[in-house]
Scaffold this motif. Structure first.
Motif, PDB file in Angstrom:
ATOM      1  N   ILE A   3       0.819  -1.207   0.000  1.00 38.08           N
ATOM      2  CA  ILE A   3       0.000   0.000   0.000  1.00 38.08           C
ATOM      3  C   ILE A   3       0.857   1.263   0.000  1.00 38.08           C
ATOM      4  O   ILE A   3       0.445   2.302  -0.468  1.00 38.08           O
ATOM      5  CB  ILE A   3      -0.994  -0.010   1.183  1.00 38.08           C
ATOM      6  N   LEU A   4       2.075   1.147   0.498  1.00 37.56           N
ATOM      7  CA  LEU A   4       2.945   2.313   0.582  1.00 37.56           C
ATOM      8  C   LEU A   4       3.637   2.649  -0.733  1.00 37.56           C
ATOM      9  O   LEU A   4       3.937   3.809  -0.991  1.00 37.56           O
ATOM     10  CB  LEU A   4       4.010   2.094   1.667  1.00 37.56           C
ATOM     11  N   PHE A   5       3.914   1.640  -1.589  1.00 41.00           N
ATOM     12  CA  PHE A   5       4.732   1.882  -2.767  1.00 41.00           C
ATOM     13  C   PHE A   5       4.132   1.451  -4.097  1.00 41.00           C
ATOM     14  O   PHE A   5       4.593   1.896  -5.137  1.00 41.00           O
ATOM     15  CB  PHE A   5       6.096   1.185  -2.613  1.00 41.00           C
ATOM     16  N   ASP A   6       3.154   0.568  -4.103  1.00 38.48           N
ATOM     17  CA  ASP A   6       2.660   0.034  -5.364  1.00 38.48           C
ATOM     18  C   ASP A   6       1.817   1.052  -6.127  1.00 38.48           C
ATOM     19  O   ASP A   6       1.278   1.999  -5.564  1.00 38.48           O
ATOM     20  CB  ASP A   6       1.848  -1.240  -5.127  1.00 38.48           C
ATOM     21  N   SER A   7       1.683   0.808  -7.415  1.00 37.99           N
ATOM     22  CA  SER A   7       0.927   1.706  -8.288  1.00 37.99           C
ATOM     23  C   SER A   7      -0.557   1.651  -7.949  1.00 37.99           C
ATOM     24  O   SER A   7      -1.044   0.715  -7.293  1.00 37.99           O
ATOM     25  CB  SER A   7       1.121   1.292  -9.744  1.00 37.99           C
ATOM     26  N   THR A   8      -1.269   2.621  -8.444  1.00 39.09           N
ATOM     27  CA  THR A   8      -2.718   2.662  -8.258  1.00 39.09           C
ATOM     28  C   THR A   8      -3.364   1.418  -8.858  1.00 39.09           C
ATOM     29  O   THR A   8      -4.304   0.856  -8.293  1.00 39.09           O
ATOM     30  CB  THR A   8      -3.301   3.930  -8.909  1.00 39.09           C
ATOM     31  N   GLY A   9      -2.854   0.975 -10.023  1.00 42.41           N
ATOM     32  CA  GLY A   9      -3.396  -0.212 -10.668  1.00 42.41           C
ATOM     33  C   GLY A   9      -3.228  -1.463  -9.833  1.00 42.41           C
ATOM     34  O   GLY A   9      -4.151  -2.278  -9.711  1.00 42.41           O
ATOM     35  N   THR A  10      -2.067  -1.635  -9.236  1.00 45.12           N
ATOM     36  CA  THR A  10      -1.820  -2.794  -8.378  1.00 45.12           C
ATOM     37  C   THR A  10      -2.747  -2.757  -7.164  1.00 45.12           C
ATOM     38  O   THR A  10      -3.326  -3.770  -6.768  1.00 45.12           O
ATOM     39  CB  THR A  10      -0.344  -2.839  -7.929  1.00 45.12           C
ATOM     40  N   ALA A  68      -7.718  -4.674  -4.489  1.00 42.05           N
ATOM     41  CA  ALA A  68      -9.026  -4.355  -3.909  1.00 42.05           C
ATOM     42  C   ALA A  68     -10.153  -5.124  -4.609  1.00 42.05           C
ATOM     43  O   ALA A  68     -11.109  -5.547  -3.967  1.00 42.05           O
ATOM     44  CB  ALA A  68      -9.281  -2.854  -4.001  1.00 42.05           C
ATOM     45  N   LEU A  69     -10.038  -5.325  -5.917  1.00 38.42           N
ATOM     46  CA  LEU A  69     -11.090  -6.000  -6.679  1.00 38.42           C
ATOM     47  C   LEU A  69     -11.025  -7.524  -6.613  1.00 38.42           C
ATOM     48  O   LEU A  69     -12.045  -8.197  -6.792  1.00 38.42           O
ATOM     49  CB  LEU A  69     -11.011  -5.591  -8.159  1.00 38.42           C
ATOM     50  N   ALA A  70      -9.840  -8.061  -6.379  1.00 37.52           N
ATOM     51  CA  ALA A  70      -9.631  -9.510  -6.491  1.00 37.52           C
ATOM     52  C   ALA A  70     -10.635 -10.325  -5.683  1.00 37.52           C
ATOM     53  O   ALA A  70     -11.223 -11.289  -6.193  1.00 37.52           O
ATOM     54  CB  ALA A  70      -8.206  -9.870  -6.089  1.00 37.52           C
ATOM     55  N   SER A  71     -10.852  -9.973  -4.438  1.00 36.57           N
ATOM     56  CA  SER A  71     -11.773 -10.775  -3.616  1.00 36.57           C
ATOM     57  C   SER A  71     -13.208 -10.686  -4.134  1.00 36.57           C
ATOM     58  O   SER A  71     -13.946 -11.670  -4.091  1.00 36.57           O
ATOM     59  CB  SER A  71     -11.702 -10.357  -2.150  1.00 36.57           C
ATOM     60  N   TYR A  72     -13.613  -9.529  -4.642  1.00 36.22           N
ATOM     61  CA  TYR A  72     -14.959  -9.380  -5.200  1.00 36.22           C
ATOM     62  C   TYR A  72     -15.115 -10.206  -6.476  1.00 36.22           C
ATOM     63  O   TYR A  72     -16.160 -10.812  -6.710  1.00 36.22           O
ATOM     64  CB  TYR A  72     -15.274  -7.915  -5.498  1.00 36.22           C
ATOM     65  N   ILE A  73     -14.076 -10.217  -7.292  1.00 42.28           N
ATOM     66  CA  ILE A  73     -14.103 -10.994  -8.539  1.00 42.28           C
ATOM     67  C   ILE A  73     -14.213 -12.485  -8.228  1.00 42.28           C
ATOM     68  O   ILE A  73     -15.066 -13.186  -8.771  1.00 42.28           O
ATOM     69  CB  ILE A  73     -12.856 -10.686  -9.393  1.00 42.28           C
ATOM     70  N   ILE A  74     -13.367 -12.949  -7.329  1.00 40.78           N
ATOM     71  CA  ILE A  74     -13.375 -14.375  -6.968  1.00 40.78           C
ATOM     72  C   ILE A  74     -14.705 -14.764  -6.331  1.00 40.78           C
ATOM     73  O   ILE A  74     -15.322 -15.763  -6.696  1.00 40.78           O
ATOM     74  CB  ILE A  74     -12.187 -14.699  -6.037  1.00 40.78           C
ATOM     75  N   GLU A 100     -15.718   2.178 -14.349  1.00 46.65           N
ATOM     76  CA  GLU A 100     -14.380   2.425 -14.883  1.00 46.65           C
ATOM     77  C   GLU A 100     -13.413   1.290 -14.553  1.00 46.65           C
ATOM     78  O   GLU A 100     -12.357   1.502 -13.965  1.00 46.65           O
ATOM     79  CB  GLU A 100     -13.858   3.775 -14.414  1.00 46.65           C
ATOM     80  N   LEU A 101     -13.770   0.103 -14.966  1.00 45.63           N
ATOM     81  CA  LEU A 101     -12.938  -1.072 -14.742  1.00 45.63           C
ATOM     82  C   LEU A 101     -11.517  -0.856 -15.240  1.00 45.63           C
ATOM     83  O   LEU A 101     -10.555  -1.261 -14.600  1.00 45.63           O
ATOM     84  CB  LEU A 101     -13.550  -2.294 -15.447  1.00 45.63           C
ATOM     85  N   ASP A 102     -11.366  -0.188 -16.369  1.00 47.04           N
ATOM     86  CA  ASP A 102     -10.053  -0.027 -16.981  1.00 47.04           C
ATOM     87  C   ASP A 102      -9.199   1.083 -16.369  1.00 47.04           C
ATOM     88  O   ASP A 102      -8.030   1.221 -16.705  1.00 47.04           O
ATOM     89  CB  ASP A 102     -10.192   0.208 -18.482  1.00 47.04           C
ATOM     90  N   SER A 103      -9.748   1.846 -15.441  1.00 49.35           N
ATOM     91  CA  SER A 103      -9.013   2.941 -14.825  1.00 49.35           C
ATOM     92  C   SER A 103      -7.808   2.421 -14.031  1.00 49.35           C
ATOM     93  O   SER A 103      -7.955   1.632 -13.095  1.00 49.35           O
ATOM     94  CB  SER A 103      -9.946   3.713 -13.892  1.00 49.35           C
ATOM     95  N   SER A 104      -6.625   2.815 -14.436  1.00 53.42           N
ATOM     96  CA  SER A 104      -5.349   2.495 -13.771  1.00 53.42           C
ATOM     97  C   SER A 104      -4.924   1.032 -13.906  1.00 53.42           C
ATOM     98  O   SER A 104      -3.973   0.613 -13.260  1.00 53.42           O
ATOM     99  CB  SER A 104      -5.381   2.858 -12.278  1.00 53.42           C
ATOM    100  N   LEU A 134      -4.709  -6.944 -18.216  1.00 46.58           N
ATOM    101  CA  LEU A 134      -5.381  -7.370 -16.988  1.00 46.58           C
ATOM    102  C   LEU A 134      -6.884  -7.128 -17.077  1.00 46.58           C
ATOM    103  O   LEU A 134      -7.676  -7.952 -16.624  1.00 46.58           O
ATOM    104  CB  LEU A 134      -4.785  -6.649 -15.775  1.00 46.58           C
ATOM    105  N   THR A 135      -7.277  -6.013 -17.670  1.00 49.14           N
ATOM    106  CA  THR A 135      -8.698  -5.731 -17.862  1.00 49.14           C
ATOM    107  C   THR A 135      -9.338  -6.817 -18.715  1.00 49.14           C
ATOM    108  O   THR A 135     -10.397  -7.355 -18.379  1.00 49.14           O
ATOM    109  CB  THR A 135      -8.898  -4.353 -18.528  1.00 49.14           C
ATOM    110  N   ARG A 136      -8.692  -7.164 -19.820  1.00 50.37           N
ATOM    111  CA  ARG A 136      -9.211  -8.227 -20.695  1.00 50.37           C
ATOM    112  C   ARG A 136      -9.294  -9.564 -19.952  1.00 50.37           C
ATOM    113  O   ARG A 136     -10.236 -10.325 -20.143  1.00 50.37           O
ATOM    114  CB  ARG A 136      -8.343  -8.380 -21.933  1.00 50.37           C
ATOM    115  N   ALA A 137      -8.302  -9.853 -19.122  1.00 47.88           N
ATOM    116  CA  ALA A 137      -8.300 -11.115 -18.375  1.00 47.88           C
ATOM    117  C   ALA A 137      -9.468 -11.169 -17.389  1.00 47.88           C
ATOM    118  O   ALA A 137     -10.122 -12.209 -17.251  1.00 47.88           O
ATOM    119  CB  ALA A 137      -6.974 -11.304 -17.643  1.00 47.88           C
ATOM    120  N   ILE A 138      -9.753 -10.060 -16.726  1.00 49.69           N
ATOM    121  CA  ILE A 138     -10.881 -10.007 -15.796  1.00 49.69           C
ATOM    122  C   ILE A 138     -12.189 -10.221 -16.558  1.00 49.69           C
ATOM    123  O   ILE A 138     -13.038 -11.013 -16.157  1.00 49.69           O
ATOM    124  CB  ILE A 138     -10.898  -8.672 -15.024  1.00 49.69           C
TER     125      ILE A 138
END
Length: 164
Positions: free
Chosen positions: A18-25, A30-36, A49-53, A58-62
């Motif tokens: 949370i301190l260093f990773d990109s907004t996309g990461t 944050a989305l992974a648990s909801y997707i699963i 805005e699924l594709d934001s950041s 990765l968007t296509r894979a989701i």
């Protein structure tokens, strides 16, 4: 999967991502648990805005996780600005793609399936090219930026457009 914990390593020390990773990461985490959960429990997942950041791969894979023959119950409803996802020949059927058109009179929502062969939209049509050329509507008006600047009085040192 009950928990996802991302950790970065800086000079040999584990640091919470949370301190260093990109907004996309952070967004993927944050989305992974909801997707699963959505896939496992057959739920409807709504994402603005699924594709934001997020990288386009990765968007296509989701999207592919929800839009394949193995998934029979879960559904994802999402908005995007990446027109490459409109590739109906490979990813979607026409009735799965919807547009939002805004003008002075209101907001309109309509399906790609509303366009007929007589209007030049067939199964073999390059939908992205049709959209780019404005044949499907729902394109933003570049003048919006000028209008917003005029409202703020910020255009060229505060001079309104009609006085230029």
């Amino acid at each position: 999967m009950y928990k996802i914990r991302l950790v970065s390593v800086y000079k040999g020390i584990s640091v919470p991502s949370i301190l260093f990773d990109s907004t996309g990461t952070k967004k993927i985490a944050a989305l992974a648990s909801y997707i699963i959960e959505g896939l496992e429990q057959g739920r409807i997942l709504v994402i603005d805005e699924l594709d934001s950041s997020i990288h386009f791969k990765l968007t296509r894979a989701i999207v592919a996780m929800f839009n394949n023959e193995l998934n029979t119950e879960a559904q994802m409803i999402f908005t995007v600005h990446d027109i490459n996802l409109m590739d109906c020949k490979r990813m979607f059927r026409k009735e799965q793609i919807w547009f939002v058109h805004k003008d002075e009179d209101g907001v309109y929502v309509y399906s790609l399936a509303d366009f007929t062969a007589q209007q030049g939209v067939r199964d073999t049509t390059d939908i992205m090219e049709k959209y780019r050329k404005g044949a499907l509507g729902a394109l933003p008006d570049p003048e919006l930026i000028h209008s917003l600047l005029d409202l703020k009085g910020n255009r060229r040192g505060g001079v309104p457009r009609d006085e230029e």
